[in-house]
Design an enzyme around this catalytic site. Structure first.
Site, PDB file in Angstrom:
ATOM      1  N   SER A 167       0.836  -1.197   0.000  1.00 26.15           N
ATOM      2  CA  SER A 167       0.000   0.000   0.000  1.00 26.15           C
ATOM      3  C   SER A 167       0.878   1.256   0.000  1.00 26.15           C
ATOM      4  CB  SER A 167      -0.953  -0.040   1.197  1.00 26.15           C
ATOM      5  OG  SER A 167      -1.996   0.899   1.058  1.00 26.15           O
ATOM      6  N   ASP A 229      -9.642  -5.189  -4.438  1.00 25.44           N
ATOM      7  CA  ASP A 229      -9.068  -4.217  -3.506  1.00 25.44           C
ATOM      8  C   ASP A 229     -10.009  -3.021  -3.373  1.00 25.44           C
ATOM      9  OD1 ASP A 229      -7.472  -2.263  -2.181  1.00 25.44           O
ATOM     10  OD2 ASP A 229      -5.658  -3.254  -2.892  1.00 25.44           O
ATOM     11  N   HIS A 262      -7.877  -5.709   0.217  1.00 27.48           N
ATOM     12  CA  HIS A 262      -6.641  -4.967   0.491  1.00 27.48           C
ATOM     13  C   HIS A 262      -5.796  -5.661   1.556  1.00 27.48           C
ATOM     14  CE1 HIS A 262      -4.181  -1.424  -0.022  1.00 27.48           C
ATOM     15  NE2 HIS A 262      -4.192  -1.149   1.264  1.00 27.48           N
TER      16      HIS A 262
END
Length: 283
Positions: A167, A229, A262
């Site tokens: 991320s 995601d 995610h």
């Protein structure tokens, strides 16, 4: 990050959901003596973690966590892949606590500031961000470059150093890799995006990133992204990889993981281990 036609959700609820996923991910950390409470406590105190490899130290992976985390978030991955990566040590830094605009200016660990954090619909993803905290990103990149220098000072060859991150950590590790004056062994990009991609300019028939070193296109890249995601859109990963190709990158492997949101999956961890084994074999 600004999204058009997306339902905005208070950051605290997004973080609560991410915290629940992180809790599950860290379960094995607490039950394994080799990587337990002592390392967790060190990371929470701001110390950069280092997990030594098996055998002599001949290669290093510098791995950056995501928003609101610490270096401990990399420990479950390290624990599950280190036996397949002899001689590889892992450096797991923690981001500083900084005011985050999306969190009403309150302090939280972050590699750079963000304006908004919205729930992303995979069926209607927002465009990649164009208003970014470039100064904060460059500051974090400088810190990663300093970590690279520490490994070089230990006698580790540059081509035996790999950067990686998840991320926000992906964003910084990719920027640090393409701007490094050293020819590194590669970069692992997990559920992130290529920042400042709106600033690419044509240069000699290819696009050029404002932070890109001349040799950066030779860098091997692993990119993993879940197709569901809901924080960093899967399309951002696809678009980023497409821009890397236009920047002249030739060795880019993109892995799309079905039904993955995610976080990382077991299959992604296996793919990471396989890719790293090729880049950092025992010497």
């Amino acid at each position: 990050m600004r999204a058009s036609q997306q339902q905005q959700t208070p950051l605290r609820w997004v973080l609560y959901g991410l915290a629940a996923l992180v809790t599950l991910w860290l379960y094995s950390l607490w039950s394994t003596p080799a990587m337990g409470r002592e390392l967790h406590a060190l990371a929470e105190s701001g110390v950069d973690l280092e997990v030594l490899g098996i055998g002599r130290h001949s290669a290093s992976v510098i791995f950056l966590h995501g928003l609101s985390g610490s270096g401990t978030l990399g420990l479950p991955l390290v624990e599950r892949v280190r036996e397949d990566l002899l001689q590889v040590s892992w450096i797991l830094p923690s981001a500083p606590a900084v005011p985050v605009t999306a969190n009403d200016g309150e302090l939280m660990s972050a590699w750079f500031d963000i304006d908004e954090l919205n729930i992303v619909s995979p069926n209607d993803p927002p465009p990649m961000p164009t208003r970014e905290d470039e100064a904060g990103m460059r500051k974090s990149v400088a810190r990663v470059h300093a970590l690279i220098q520490k490994e070089l000072d230990k006698g580790i060859d540059a081509n035996r150093i790999v950067l990686g991150g998840f991320s926000q950590g992906c964003v910084i590790s990719l920027l640090a890799a393409i701007s490094s004056k050293e020819k590194l062994g590669g970069v692992m990009c997990l559920s992130g995006w290529l920042a400042m991609s709106d600033k690419l300019e044509k240069h000699g028939g290819k696009l050029r990133h404002p932070m890109q070193e001349p040799h950066a296109h030779e860098l091997p890249v692993f990119w993993g992204h879940g197709d569901l995601d809901n924080v960093v859109a899967h399309s951002w990963g696809e678009e980023s990889v497409g821009k890397l190709h236009k920047m002249g990158f030739r060795d880019v492997e993109f892995y799309s993981y079905p039904a993955l949101e995610h976080y990382m999956s077991v299959q992604e961890e296996k793919d990471v281990a396989t890719w790293l084994s090729k880049r950092l074999p025992p010497t």
